[in-house]
Design a protein around this motif. Structure first.
Motif, short mmCIF file in Angstrom:
data_model
loop_
_atom_site.label_atom_id
_atom_site.label_comp_id
_atom_site.label_asym_id
_atom_site.label_seq_id
_atom_site.Cartn_x
_atom_site.Cartn_y
_atom_site.Cartn_z
N PRO A 567 -38.65 -24.67 15.97
CA PRO A 567 -39.42 -23.96 14.80
C PRO A 567 -40.81 -24.54 15.05
N TYR A 568 -41.01 -25.93 15.39
CA TYR A 568 -42.37 -26.55 15.45
C TYR A 568 -43.23 -26.14 16.81
N GLY A 569 -42.52 -25.37 17.69
CA GLY A 569 -43.12 -25.15 19.01
C GLY A 569 -44.31 -24.01 18.88
N THR A 570 -45.36 -24.17 19.64
CA THR A 570 -46.68 -23.58 19.52
C THR A 570 -46.13 -21.99 20.21
N ALA A 571 -44.86 -21.76 20.78
CA ALA A 571 -44.53 -20.42 21.19
C ALA A 571 -43.33 -19.98 20.36
N HIS A 572 -43.22 -20.40 19.20
CA HIS A 572 -41.84 -20.11 18.71
C HIS A 572 -41.53 -18.75 18.46
N ASN A 573 -42.59 -17.96 18.37
CA ASN A 573 -42.70 -16.44 18.12
C ASN A 573 -41.55 -15.74 19.21
N LEU A 574 -41.41 -16.34 20.26
CA LEU A 574 -40.65 -15.89 21.49
C LEU A 574 -39.06 -16.23 21.39
N HIS A 575 -38.72 -17.23 20.21
CA HIS A 575 -37.49 -17.98 20.39
C HIS A 575 -36.43 -16.92 20.69
N ALA A 576 -36.56 -15.56 19.95
CA ALA A 576 -35.40 -14.74 20.10
C ALA A 576 -34.94 -14.50 21.59
N LEU A 577 -35.98 -14.47 22.61
CA LEU A 577 -35.72 -14.43 23.88
C LEU A 577 -34.87 -15.10 24.49
N GLN A 578 -34.64 -16.47 24.00
CA GLN A 578 -33.83 -17.52 24.38
C GLN A 578 -32.19 -17.16 24.20
N ASN A 579 -31.95 -16.28 23.26
CA ASN A 579 -30.56 -15.69 22.72
C ASN A 579 -30.07 -14.97 24.01
N LEU A 580 -31.09 -14.41 24.80
CA LEU A 580 -30.98 -13.52 26.12
C LEU A 580 -30.66 -14.27 27.32
N GLY A 581 -31.30 -15.25 27.45
CA GLY A 581 -31.46 -16.12 28.70
C GLY A 581 -32.38 -17.16 28.55
#
Length: 779
Positions: A567-581
């Motif tokens: 949540p503190y990462g500068t690209a956290h807005n992409l975290h949903a992608l990590q549910n895919l791969g």
């Protein structure tokens, strides 16, 4: 009688002398006549074609003109040959290559005007002129040579062959910025249809242009073209090429309204992907020159008009997705800015926010898709090749990767994010005082967290310890050749503050080294080039080289995954992608938010995205725009279906194992570390795994006096005593003039002073940690 004989003899002698002079002069003029080679008349204007990886045609070159040769006269249809014969050479099928009557008329005209003028040339002569005399000089020598070669050509080729070569080679002027050669190209540019499909009225309009393309210009002089078209239609009726009914229909046809006025065929290429062809035009000539061992200029000619077949690595489906996303993304409206004109006047101009995107296949570094900009017609700058400062996106490549590779750090190593000054001979006061993006100092943290939150000070201090020369050396090994020698002596390299720059293509290929196990391969767009006959000219051969070890690449990848996952990462807005791969990546911004970068990768693909202006101007931040998110948003929109379809996971070396560590000491986490949530799972090679358990988090009794924390003593009132878990932080000097620069973790550090009211401390402070046998690693 004798006088008559004498006069006749003298007359015959004079005629003989005159004939000899004429023949001698003719022989003199023809002495350097070029050899007629049939190869000069075969495929006079073949365009080079460019294909996607699946063999689909994606574009053709028109650098020396848009050239689309017809392969048979039948492909020109019925109306085109008749219109051009009526316009240029009504006796084409009856003469032997030259028209004596026309030559006499032309000679009289030349004498009258005192110069060689146009006229008198048959279609055969014009074909010879186009093939053998491209400089089009108007001299008696060239005219006689043209006539002689026309006679020879008529003996060696049939009339249909000559007419086809003429129709393929004639010049129609510039249309939509493109020099247009050949009837097929002209028909497409003018009417948007093939030559075989044009009407008699359209054929006559096309036949009106080549006589003088500048004067008979549909753009500048459409009325003149129309007048000549009418004369050609009248000639076609006179020659019985048209019936009275057909003539009436052709004369009344609104042919000028049928002319297309869009700019769909853009110079110097015809393609829906002009940025790809622009890049091919930059790369292919060098490849052809080196493979064929010919001069570069000759290679360029071969590319543009030699009928080459260029097979690229472009994935047509991915390229279409990139184009669609770039077209539909919510870019802000254009900005206006002023420049000072020649006489001091202020000129208002507009600039659009631009983008450059590159998508690579990791291990091969083949370019699968690219977008050099938002609209080639408006802006031909190829932003995938434009070098700019990369900001924090350089940190993994020039700081953290090299430090991991040299064993200076592990992801769990501790760095101190505190105020520091560095010598700077260019600064006014002789020192450089860098800051973080949030203008704060956060104290002790792991290397992983420093990269995840893109803090500048830890990266600068690491590069200072390692030496900027080392960082620059790794940058060059990763293909970042825009990093200059001057940058090798600058700590600004750590945060992308470079004198040189990097392009989206270079940055994508550098990052692709990490999912490729530390092996760098130069990116490529062209897989193969064949000549017009299918013979191979060039074939790509990859030359991979190792830059990082497999362990370094894997460890750095785990760190870059956190940039998205945390949540503190500068690209956290992409975290949903990590549910895919699995996905990893890094953001980057430059001073004043002039550039926004994101480079992300999966196990199979790497994509780099840049957003900014072509002028020095900050990105818009007013809602709904957020400067640092636009590049990451483009990545997500393009990559999401690709990630979902493959669901790949990063390979992980067996020699690397996870350990739960304290984020303040870097040692194995104790129960007290876990109690205050100052732990994280980090990865280490087994040979360098931590063996100490953190003893610096301690349970202590404290008291606050006048707002300041002290160690509670035996004299401290019991009701004022608090039990807290605090960290035994190494001392840090705080300049009284810069109390704002105190690290934020000082507030949770063990106090060094006891209750000022006296007494012995109630807590026995342990100043040293003890080495122990590590417990089994915990996730």
């Amino acid at each position: 009688m004798r006088r008559r004989r004498t006069a006749l003899a003298l007359g015959l002698s004079a005629v003989s002398v005159a004939a000899g002079c004429v023949l001698g002069f003719g022989a003199y003029l023809l002495r350097d006549i070029p050899t007629l080679r049939m190869s000069d008349f075969v495929d006079l204007s073949a365009a080079s074609l460019v294909y996607a990886s699946d063999g689909t045609l994606i574009g053709r070159f028109a650098g020396h003109g848009d050239r689309r040769p017809l392969h048979s006269l039948q492909a020109a249809g019925k109306n085109i040959p008749l219109a051009f014969i009526a316009a240029e050479d009504k006796d084409f099928y009856r003469h032997v290559g030259i028209d004596p009557a026309a030559i006499v008329r032309s000679a009289i005209d030349d004498i009258r005007h005192g110069a060689i003028r146009s006229g008198g040339s048959t279609i055969t002569q014009q074909t010879v002129k186009l093939a053998m005399f491209p400089r089009q000089e108007r001299t008696l020598r060239r005219k006689l040579q043209e006539m002689a070669l026309a006679l020879e050509l008529e003996q060696r080729q049939t009339k249909p062959q000559i007419l086809l070569e003429y129709l393929n080679a004639i010049y129609f002027g510039r249309m939509n910025g493109v020099p247009v050669y050949g009837i097929e190209s002209a028909a497409l540019h003018v009417f948007g249809r093939r030559a075989q499909d044009v009407t008699a009225a359209q054929a006559a309009l096309l036949a009106a242009i080549p006589n003088n393309p500048s004067f008979f210009s549909l753009r500048f002089h459409p009325d003149q073209v129309r007048k000549r078209q009418i004369r050609i239609l009248s000639k076609m009726r006179e020659l019985k090429f048209l019936s009275s009914r057909e003539y009436a229909a052709a004369i009344s046809a609104p042919v000028l309204s049928e002319v297309r006025h869009d700019a769909a065929l853009l110079a110097p290429y015809e393609s829906k992907t002009p940025f790809i062809l622009a890049q091919v035009s930059r790369l292919a000539p060098q490849m052809i020159a080196e493979s064929e061992r010919i001069p570069l200029e000759q290679a360029r000619d071969q590319l543009e008009s030699g009928g080459c077949r260029i097979y690229t690595s472009i994935d047509r489906e991915l390229q279409a997705r990139v184009a669609n996303v770039l077209h539909s993304s919510g870019f802000p409206p254009p900005i206006t800015y002023t420049v000072r004109g020649r006489f001091g006047a202020h000129i208002v101009r507009r600039a659009e926010e631009e983008a450059g995107l590159v998508l690579l296949q990791n291990r091969s570094a083949r370019i699968l898709a690219l977008a050099g900009g938002r609209n080639y017609a408006r802006n031909q700058v190829n932003h995938t090749l434009t070098r700019r400062q990369a900001g924090s996106s350089l940190k993994p490549l020039v700081v953290y990767g090299p430090a991991l590779e040299q064993g200076i750090i592990t992801p769990g190593s501790i760095v101190d994010d505190i105020f520091r000054e560095y010598p700077d001979p260019y600064a006014t006061n002789g020192v450089w005082t860098p800051q973080n993006w949030d203008r704060k100092y956060h104290g002790l943290m792991t290397v992983r967290d420093a990269l995840m939150q893109s803090y500048n000070l830890p990266a600068i201090e690491l590069l200072s310890d390692m030496g900027p020369q080392t960082g620059a050396r790794f940058a060059w090994q990763l293909g970042l050749s825009g990093i200059e020698r001057e940058d090798a002596n600058s700590l600004g390299l750590a945060i992308g503050g470079t004198h040189g720059g990097v392009s989206p293509l270079e940055l994508a290929s550098a990052y692709a080294t990490l999912p490729a196990g530390g092996v760098y391969t130069e990116p490529s767009l062209i897989d193969r080039i064949d000549d017009a006959f299918g013979n191979p000219i060039y074939e790509r051969r990859a030359r991979p080289r190792r830059v990082f070890s497999t362990n370094t690449a894997a460890l750095l990848t785990t760190m870059l995954e956190q940039v998205i996952k945390s949540p503190y990462g500068t690209a956290h807005n992409l975290h949903a992608l990590q549910n895919l791969g699995d996905v990893a990546g890094k953001t980057g911004t430059t001073d004043d938010n002039r550039d926004a970068w994101f480079v992300g990768y999966t196990p199979q693909y790497t994509m780099s995205a840049w957003v900014g202006y072509d002028i020095p101007h900050a990105l818009l931040t007013t809602p709904p725009y957020h400067e640092s998110m636009r590049a990451t948003k483009l990545f997500g929109q393009i990559m999401e279906p690709l990630i979902a379809r493959r669901r790949d996971q990063f390979a992980f070396p067996a020699a690397i194992r996870p350990y739960r560590i304290c984020t303040k000491s870097g040692q194995l986490a104790s129960p007290l570390c876990k109690a205050v949530n100052e732990t994280e799972t980090d990865y280490f090679p087994v040979s360098s795994a931590p063996t100490d358990v953190c003893r610096d988090h301690q349970l202590v009794m404290t008291v606050r006096v006048a707002g300041k924390r002290y160690l509670a003593t035996e004299l401290t009132p019991p009701e004022d005593i608090r039990t807290e878990i605090l960290f035994n932080r190494p001392p840090v000097a705080i300049d009284p003039r810069r109390t704002h620069a105190a690290p934020t973790d000082l507030s949770e550090s063990l106090p060094t002073q006891s209750d000022p009211r006296g007494g012995a401390p109630l807590t026995d402070i342990q100043r040293n940690s003890t080495t122990v046998t590590p417990p089994p690693p915990s996730p």
